[in-house]
Design a protein around this motif. Structure first.
Motif, PDB file in Angstrom:
ATOM      1  N   MET B 169       0.836  -1.207   0.000  1.00  0.00           N
ATOM      2  CA  MET B 169       0.000   0.000   0.000  1.00  0.00           C
ATOM      3  C   MET B 169       0.872   1.260   0.000  1.00  0.00           C
ATOM      4  O   MET B 169       0.506   2.287  -0.570  1.00  0.00           O
ATOM      5  CB  MET B 169      -0.955  -0.025   1.191  1.00  0.00           C
ATOM      6  N   TRP B 170       2.039   1.173   0.635  1.00  0.00           N
ATOM      7  CA  TRP B 170       2.989   2.283   0.579  1.00  0.00           C
ATOM      8  C   TRP B 170       3.475   2.472  -0.862  1.00  0.00           C
ATOM      9  O   TRP B 170       3.557   3.605  -1.358  1.00  0.00           O
ATOM     10  CB  TRP B 170       4.179   2.025   1.515  1.00  0.00           C
ATOM     11  N   LEU B 171       3.778   1.356  -1.539  1.00  0.00           N
ATOM     12  CA  LEU B 171       4.195   1.433  -2.951  1.00  0.00           C
ATOM     13  C   LEU B 171       3.090   2.065  -3.805  1.00  0.00           C
ATOM     14  O   LEU B 171       3.364   2.869  -4.693  1.00  0.00           O
ATOM     15  CB  LEU B 171       4.499   0.037  -3.497  1.00  0.00           C
ATOM     16  N   HIS B 172       1.850   1.682  -3.543  1.00  0.00           N
ATOM     17  CA  HIS B 172       0.712   2.269  -4.252  1.00  0.00           C
ATOM     18  C   HIS B 172       0.687   3.788  -4.022  1.00  0.00           C
ATOM     19  O   HIS B 172       0.531   4.570  -4.958  1.00  0.00           O
ATOM     20  CB  HIS B 172      -0.594   1.613  -3.776  1.00  0.00           C
ATOM     21  N   GLN B 173       0.894   4.193  -2.775  1.00  0.00           N
ATOM     22  CA  GLN B 173       0.924   5.629  -2.477  1.00  0.00           C
ATOM     23  C   GLN B 173       2.067   6.326  -3.223  1.00  0.00           C
ATOM     24  O   GLN B 173       1.893   7.437  -3.746  1.00  0.00           O
ATOM     25  CB  GLN B 173       1.044   5.866  -0.963  1.00  0.00           C
ATOM     26  N   MET B 174       3.229   5.681  -3.310  1.00  0.00           N
ATOM     27  CA  MET B 174       4.349   6.269  -4.062  1.00  0.00           C
ATOM     28  C   MET B 174       3.968   6.438  -5.540  1.00  0.00           C
ATOM     29  O   MET B 174       4.354   7.403  -6.185  1.00  0.00           O
ATOM     30  CB  MET B 174       5.602   5.403  -3.943  1.00  0.00           C
ATOM     31  N   GLY B 175       3.209   5.465  -6.057  1.00  0.00           N
ATOM     32  CA  GLY B 175       2.719   5.578  -7.430  1.00  0.00           C
ATOM     33  C   GLY B 175       1.804   6.786  -7.595  1.00  0.00           C
ATOM     34  O   GLY B 175       1.902   7.527  -8.572  1.00  0.00           O
ATOM     35  N   ILE B 176       0.929   6.993  -6.607  1.00  0.00           N
ATOM     36  CA  ILE B 176       0.022   8.155  -6.640  1.00  0.00           C
ATOM     37  C   ILE B 176       0.835   9.454  -6.578  1.00  0.00           C
ATOM     38  O   ILE B 176       0.570  10.414  -7.314  1.00  0.00           O
ATOM     39  CB  ILE B 176      -0.979   8.100  -5.458  1.00  0.00           C
ATOM     40  N   VAL B 177       1.856   9.480  -5.714  1.00  0.00           N
ATOM     41  CA  VAL B 177       2.690  10.679  -5.572  1.00  0.00           C
ATOM     42  C   VAL B 177       3.410  10.975  -6.892  1.00  0.00           C
ATOM     43  O   VAL B 177       3.470  12.113  -7.343  1.00  0.00           O
ATOM     44  CB  VAL B 177       3.707  10.520  -4.411  1.00  0.00           C
ATOM     45  N   LEU B 178       3.918   9.925  -7.526  1.00  0.00           N
ATOM     46  CA  LEU B 178       4.589  10.070  -8.822  1.00  0.00           C
ATOM     47  C   LEU B 178       3.614  10.661  -9.846  1.00  0.00           C
ATOM     48  O   LEU B 178       3.952  11.571 -10.602  1.00  0.00           O
ATOM     49  CB  LEU B 178       5.087   8.701  -9.285  1.00  0.00           C
ATOM     50  N   TYR B 179       2.394  10.159  -9.848  1.00  0.00           N
ATOM     51  CA  TYR B 179       1.382  10.645 -10.779  1.00  0.00           C
ATOM     52  C   TYR B 179       1.072  12.119 -10.516  1.00  0.00           C
ATOM     53  O   TYR B 179       0.924  12.925 -11.436  1.00  0.00           O
ATOM     54  CB  TYR B 179       0.109   9.797 -10.648  1.00  0.00           C
ATOM     55  N   TRP B 180       0.995  12.447  -9.229  1.00  0.00           N
ATOM     56  CA  TRP B 180       0.705  13.813  -8.790  1.00  0.00           C
ATOM     57  C   TRP B 180       1.803  14.785  -9.255  1.00  0.00           C
ATOM     58  O   TRP B 180       1.512  15.906  -9.682  1.00  0.00           O
ATOM     59  CB  TRP B 180       0.578  13.787  -7.259  1.00  0.00           C
ATOM     60  N   VAL B 181       3.048  14.344  -9.200  1.00  0.00           N
ATOM     61  CA  VAL B 181       4.154  15.192  -9.648  1.00  0.00           C
ATOM     62  C   VAL B 181       3.985  15.543 -11.132  1.00  0.00           C
ATOM     63  O   VAL B 181       4.216  16.675 -11.534  1.00  0.00           O
ATOM     64  CB  VAL B 181       5.513  14.486  -9.412  1.00  0.00           C
ATOM     65  N   PHE B 182       3.523  14.581 -11.930  1.00  0.00           N
ATOM     66  CA  PHE B 182       3.295  14.789 -13.370  1.00  0.00           C
ATOM     67  C   PHE B 182       2.056  15.655 -13.631  1.00  0.00           C
ATOM     68  O   PHE B 182       1.943  16.255 -14.678  1.00  0.00           O
ATOM     69  CB  PHE B 182       3.017  13.442 -14.064  1.00  0.00           C
ATOM     70  N   ASP B 183       1.117  15.631 -12.728  1.00  0.00           N
ATOM     71  CA  ASP B 183      -0.231  16.170 -12.984  1.00  0.00           C
ATOM     72  C   ASP B 183      -0.227  17.689 -13.158  1.00  0.00           C
ATOM     73  O   ASP B 183       0.228  18.427 -12.287  1.00  0.00           O
ATOM     74  CB  ASP B 183      -1.144  15.784 -11.809  1.00  0.00           C
ATOM     75  N   ARG B 184      -0.733  18.161 -14.297  1.00  0.00           N
ATOM     76  CA  ARG B 184      -0.826  19.604 -14.561  1.00  0.00           C
ATOM     77  C   ARG B 184      -2.273  20.074 -14.581  1.00  0.00           C
ATOM     78  O   ARG B 184      -2.542  21.193 -14.978  1.00  0.00           O
ATOM     79  CB  ARG B 184      -0.172  19.956 -15.901  1.00  0.00           C
TER      80      ARG B 184
END
Lengths: 253, 253
Positions: B169-184
């Motif tokens: 679930m932590w890895l899933h959260q890291m995936g969300i954070v990565l997506y958020w960094v890209f998100d414009r």
């Protein structure tokens, strides 16, 4: 001399042009590795390769195009290297493992460069990110390769996943590449073992997606991939400055 | 003035020290955002904050410690913000969604900084990578939070996955954070929708892991996570220069 670009008359043959192109590319990779990508100029690359700056720009419009050229080259070498295993194996896990191990072999000479270059490729705004619009061609070529991995196997796939599975397999490969960049073990032994372990897992997941119990989950995964992950490239493009976007559009026309 | 570090006598109260610490941290974040992380010196941060350089170094041993301080601060604010949803909801998907949306709210003011800073955190050799030994504390705190998300839900978990699921679930959260960094998109609307879509998917996958049909796959995923993904931090550390490794070890003593 800077504006002396090779013409058919000047270069004599296509093979000569290909040689010059390769020379520039290899010189660039060596300098990137020695001095760092950011600090290496096109002028320095041309000088080291013994060609004029104009000639270097004729083959590669920018340093980024050099990296794209490098991606293309690895992709082509990889596609050639997997023909044997794809002709021989019918088991999905074995096909996948063979394809990924072949990639590790092809990319091995560039491991140090990859670790150092990773910063640039990981930048969401960089055209050198594997998710960028500029990387569409090598990305599509890899997805197509995974389509072959699937098609030549005995694996049965539910129709609604047939389109998306090769894209998920591309994502899996990107995960392996990411792991490889981190890997400091001798000959990247650890990444090789990861490939040997994760390939049967991916094959098993694909096999399980046939079961009714798993259909809703498979559909959710496919929808999220389709709605969120694949358009990420477009999101990165949204942030690119207007000029870069225009360039991309023109390229596609 | 550079060696004037606050002592109990000088600062008068712990609250004063905490204020100075916060002032330095906020000034640093502002300068990182304005000038870039690499180009901002501790001297410039101290000067802008109106404290001596010695004072700044007393609170933060290096720029990296400033970023770690920033990670800690976001983590603490997040842990406080989720108490409400964790007390109220028992449905796993709702708990997970609440926790991830709360993180997006807390991190929103730093979105621009995150996009710009991403290069540094993505570098496998950086102590600022979420996988680094230096990031162990905030990483463990997040895993613990996901342990709570699971424990307070009605979800039944097979014993062999109880330990590993919060890490996934932590890895899933890291995936969300990565997506958020890209998100414009405006207010990162797209990442919010991804959270709303991926939380039920994660909850469904956890629920399905009860079934016998899926046990082998669940075990493979767990083994790969345990043998390859979690030790990745150690792999990154292997490459760090000996001095950095000694520092890390000393920190742990």
């Amino acid at each position: 001399m800077d504006d002396a670009v090779p013409t058919e008359k000047a270069s004599g043959s296509l093979a000569k042009g290909e040689q010059t192109r390769t020379l520039i590319l290899e010189t660039a990779l060596r300098l990137f590795q020695e001095r760092g990508y950011d600090k290496t100029t096109m002028r320095a690359i041309a000088s080291e390769a013994g060609v004029s700056v104009g000639n270097a720009y004729y083959y590669f419009k920018s340093k980024e195009h050099l990296i794209q050229g490098f991606y293309d080259r690895i992709g082509e070498a990889h596609a050639a290297a997997v023909q044997d295993v794809l002709a021989r194996e019918t088991d999905l896990a074995a096909r996948l493992e063979g394809v990924l191990l072949a990639w590790l072999d092809i990319a091995a000479p560039y491991h140090e460069f990859a670790a150092q270059f990773f910063k640039n490729a990981a930048d969401p705004n960089s055209p050198l990110s594997p998710f960028s619009p500029e990387s569409e061609e090598p990305r599509e070529a890899t997805v197509e390769l995974h389509r072959q991995v699937l098609a030549g196997s005995k694996a049965a796939l539910v129709p609604e996943l047939r389109e998306l599975m090769p894209q998920l397999m591309w994502l899996h490969q990107m995960g392996i590449v990411l792991y490889w960049v981190f890997d400091r073990t001798e000959d990247c032994e650890r990444t090789r073992r990861l490939v040997q372990r994760s390939s049967p897992m991916v094959a098993r997941a694909i096999d399980l997606s046939r079961y009714r119990l798993l259909r809703p989950l498979a559909r959710e995964v496919a929808d999220i991939l389709h709605d969120f992950i694949l358009p990420a490239a477009g999101m990165a493009a949204e942030r690119a400055p207007a000029t870069a976007r225009r360039k991309t559009r023109r390229k596609k026309d």
